[in-house]
Design an enzyme around this catalytic site. Structure first.
Site, PDB file in Angstrom:
ATOM      1  N   GLU A 119     -32.273   3.119   1.155  1.00  0.00           N
ATOM      2  CA  GLU A 119     -32.175   1.730   0.689  1.00  0.00           C
ATOM      3  C   GLU A 119     -31.972   1.667  -0.821  1.00  0.00           C
ATOM      4  O   GLU A 119     -32.746   2.273  -1.583  1.00  0.00           O
ATOM      5  CB  GLU A 119     -33.437   0.941   1.094  1.00  0.00           C
ATOM      6  CG  GLU A 119     -33.356  -0.515   0.644  1.00  0.00           C
ATOM      7  CD  GLU A 119     -34.353  -1.452   1.312  1.00  0.00           C
ATOM      8  OE1 GLU A 119     -35.047  -1.028   2.255  1.00  0.00           O
ATOM      9  OE2 GLU A 119     -34.428  -2.616   0.868  1.00  0.00           O
ATOM     10  N   ASP A 157     -40.576  -0.934  13.021  1.00  0.00           N
ATOM     11  CA  ASP A 157     -40.932  -0.620  11.634  1.00  0.00           C
ATOM     12  C   ASP A 157     -42.455  -0.641  11.483  1.00  0.00           C
ATOM     13  O   ASP A 157     -43.102  -1.648  11.810  1.00  0.00           O
ATOM     14  CB  ASP A 157     -40.310  -1.714  10.751  1.00  0.00           C
ATOM     15  CG  ASP A 157     -40.023  -1.237   9.354  1.00  0.00           C
ATOM     16  OD1 ASP A 157     -40.319  -0.070   9.031  1.00  0.00           O
ATOM     17  OD2 ASP A 157     -39.475  -2.044   8.579  1.00  0.00           O
ATOM     18  N   LYS A 187     -40.169   3.567  12.480  1.00  0.00           N
ATOM     19  CA  LYS A 187     -39.688   3.851  11.127  1.00  0.00           C
ATOM     20  C   LYS A 187     -40.872   3.831  10.167  1.00  0.00           C
ATOM     21  O   LYS A 187     -41.750   2.972  10.281  1.00  0.00           O
ATOM     22  CB  LYS A 187     -38.638   2.811  10.696  1.00  0.00           C
ATOM     23  CG  LYS A 187     -38.148   3.040   9.263  1.00  0.00           C
ATOM     24  CD  LYS A 187     -36.941   2.201   8.929  1.00  0.00           C
ATOM     25  CE  LYS A 187     -37.246   0.790   8.484  1.00  0.00           C
ATOM     26  NZ  LYS A 187     -38.129   0.691   7.310  1.00  0.00           N
ATOM     27  N   ASP A 239     -39.898  -4.788   9.238  1.00  0.00           N
ATOM     28  CA  ASP A 239     -41.014  -5.581   8.706  1.00  0.00           C
ATOM     29  C   ASP A 239     -40.481  -6.673   7.769  1.00  0.00           C
ATOM     30  O   ASP A 239     -41.250  -7.495   7.257  1.00  0.00           O
ATOM     31  CB  ASP A 239     -42.097  -4.711   8.048  1.00  0.00           C
ATOM     32  CG  ASP A 239     -41.596  -3.954   6.838  1.00  0.00           C
ATOM     33  OD1 ASP A 239     -40.394  -4.009   6.529  1.00  0.00           O
ATOM     34  OD2 ASP A 239     -42.441  -3.285   6.176  1.00  0.00           O
ATOM     35  N   SER A 240     -39.138  -6.705   7.600  1.00  0.00           N
ATOM     36  CA  SER A 240     -38.497  -7.841   6.921  1.00  0.00           C
ATOM     37  C   SER A 240     -38.749  -9.126   7.711  1.00  0.00           C
ATOM     38  O   SER A 240     -38.505 -10.221   7.201  1.00  0.00           O
ATOM     39  CB  SER A 240     -36.993  -7.605   6.764  1.00  0.00           C
ATOM     40  OG  SER A 240     -36.416  -7.198   8.001  1.00  0.00           O
ATOM     41  N   GLU A 283     -41.830   4.212   5.940  1.00  0.00           N
ATOM     42  CA  GLU A 283     -41.369   4.317   4.552  1.00  0.00           C
ATOM     43  C   GLU A 283     -42.069   5.475   3.854  1.00  0.00           C
ATOM     44  O   GLU A 283     -43.226   5.787   4.154  1.00  0.00           O
ATOM     45  CB  GLU A 283     -41.693   3.017   3.796  1.00  0.00           C
ATOM     46  CG  GLU A 283     -40.900   1.829   4.289  1.00  0.00           C
ATOM     47  CD  GLU A 283     -41.095   0.576   3.434  1.00  0.00           C
ATOM     48  OE1 GLU A 283     -41.712   0.664   2.343  1.00  0.00           O
ATOM     49  OE2 GLU A 283     -40.630  -0.490   3.860  1.00  0.00           O
TER      50      GLU A 283
HETATM   51  O1  KIV Z   1     -37.529  -4.188   7.321  1.00  0.00           O
HETATM   52  C1  KIV Z   1     -36.299  -4.025   7.293  1.00  0.00           C
HETATM   53  O2  KIV Z   1     -35.505  -4.899   7.644  1.00  0.00           O
HETATM   54  C2  KIV Z   1     -35.806  -2.754   6.798  1.00  0.00           C
HETATM   55  C3  KIV Z   1     -34.330  -2.626   6.590  1.00  0.00           C
HETATM   56  C4  KIV Z   1     -33.936  -3.331   5.361  1.00  0.00           C
HETATM   57  C5  KIV Z   1     -33.893  -1.217   6.571  1.00  0.00           C
HETATM   58  O3  KIV Z   1     -36.561  -1.874   6.547  1.00  0.00           O
END
Ligand code: KIV
Length: 282
Positions: free
Chosen positions: A195, A96, A126, A57-58, A128
């Protein structure tokens, strides 16, 4: 490519599955993960031999220009995931789950995780969160969807955490991370991102897990694998963005700027397109 060893061609390499993560942890082989958000970059990472691509989600930050990961939506993340999956042959594609796509209820989590597999062709998701997310993770895994956890600095909780601070330095935080990692493993996570965590705590967490592989970012060298954001390693970030944990492997902005300037110049001078770049009847 690493050292003198030639990376086998994509077609000759084995497909990475969640079992590959578990096997690599058992054998002490490091796991490599990078983020990708589009078809062509995913293809390049796959061909270079990456174990897994994380559609992070980056994307909110590095693709869409937001100052946090909070605004990105399910629809946008599913579209990025589908593009990455189309470019990937061997790497495991992990999607994510964005802010509020899984936290409100287990039903919401299952439905949205399912979208990533059905519409995005992801092979895992993924999520969080620590011990408080274990019940949700368990239900998603029970539905047949592999889950990668994510503890430590969890950017979706940036306002609660009060900024990008290293986690696991104090006893309370160390105990929470250890408890969370064990709860996520027990819930069925095949791996988890650690992280921005103190390296000693990350080592302790990694050693305490039997099967779930730890994938560090800013969590020191003792994790089972490492992940970085692709834009960060290529220098495609705002000038001055240089967290301590980051190693930049290329500096693309000047190369891109140079190419664009040459193009502008060629067009202005009437040099592009030339005869050989034009279509005539004869
Ligand atoms: O969103 C992302 O890129 C991440 C990584 C930094 C692990 O969660």
């Amino acid at each position: 490519m690493s050292g003198n060893k030639q990376m086998p061609k994509t077609s000759e390499r084995k497909k990475t599955t969640v079992q590959t993560f578990i096997n690599k942890k058992a054998k002490g082989e490091k796991i490599t993960v990078l983020t990708a958000y589009d078809y062509y970059m995913a293809k390049l990472l796959d061909e270079a031999g990456i174990d897994a691509t994380l559609v992070g989600d980056s994307a909110a930050n590095v693709v869409h220009g937001f100052d946090s990961t909070l605004p990105i939506t399910m629809d946008v993340m599913v579209a990025h995931t589908a593009a990455v999956a189309r470019g990937t042959e061997k790497a495991l594609v992990v999607a994510d789950m964005p802010f509020l796509s899984f936290q409100p209820s287990t039903e919401t989590a299952v439905a949205n995780a399912g979208r990533f597999l059905k519409e995005g062709q992801a092979e895992a998701v993924k999520m969080e969160g620590g011990v408080e997310m274990a019940a949700t993770v368990k239900r998603v895994v029970e539905c047949g969807i592999p889950v990668m956890g994510h503890i430590g600095l969890t950017p979706q909780s940036i306002h609660r955490l009060g900024g990008p601070k290293v986690q696991g330095r104090e006893e309370k935080s160390r105990a929470y991370l250890t408890e969370s990692a064990l709860a996520l493993e027990e819930a069925g996570c095949f791996a988890m991102v650690l992280e921005l965590i103190n390296a000693d705590t990350a080592r302790e967490v990694t050693a305490s897990l039997k099967t779930a592989a730890t994938i560090g970012i800013g969590a020191g060298p003792h994790c089972d694998g490492q992940v970085l954001v692709i834009n960060d390693i290529l220098g495609l970030r705002e000038e001055g963005f240089k967290p301590k944990f980051l190693r930049q492997y290329a500096d693309l902005p000047p190369i891109i700027a140079e190419a664009v300037k040459k193009y502008i110049d060629d067009v202005k001078r009437g040099d592009y397109p030339g005869e050989e770049e034009s279509f005539y009847n004869k």
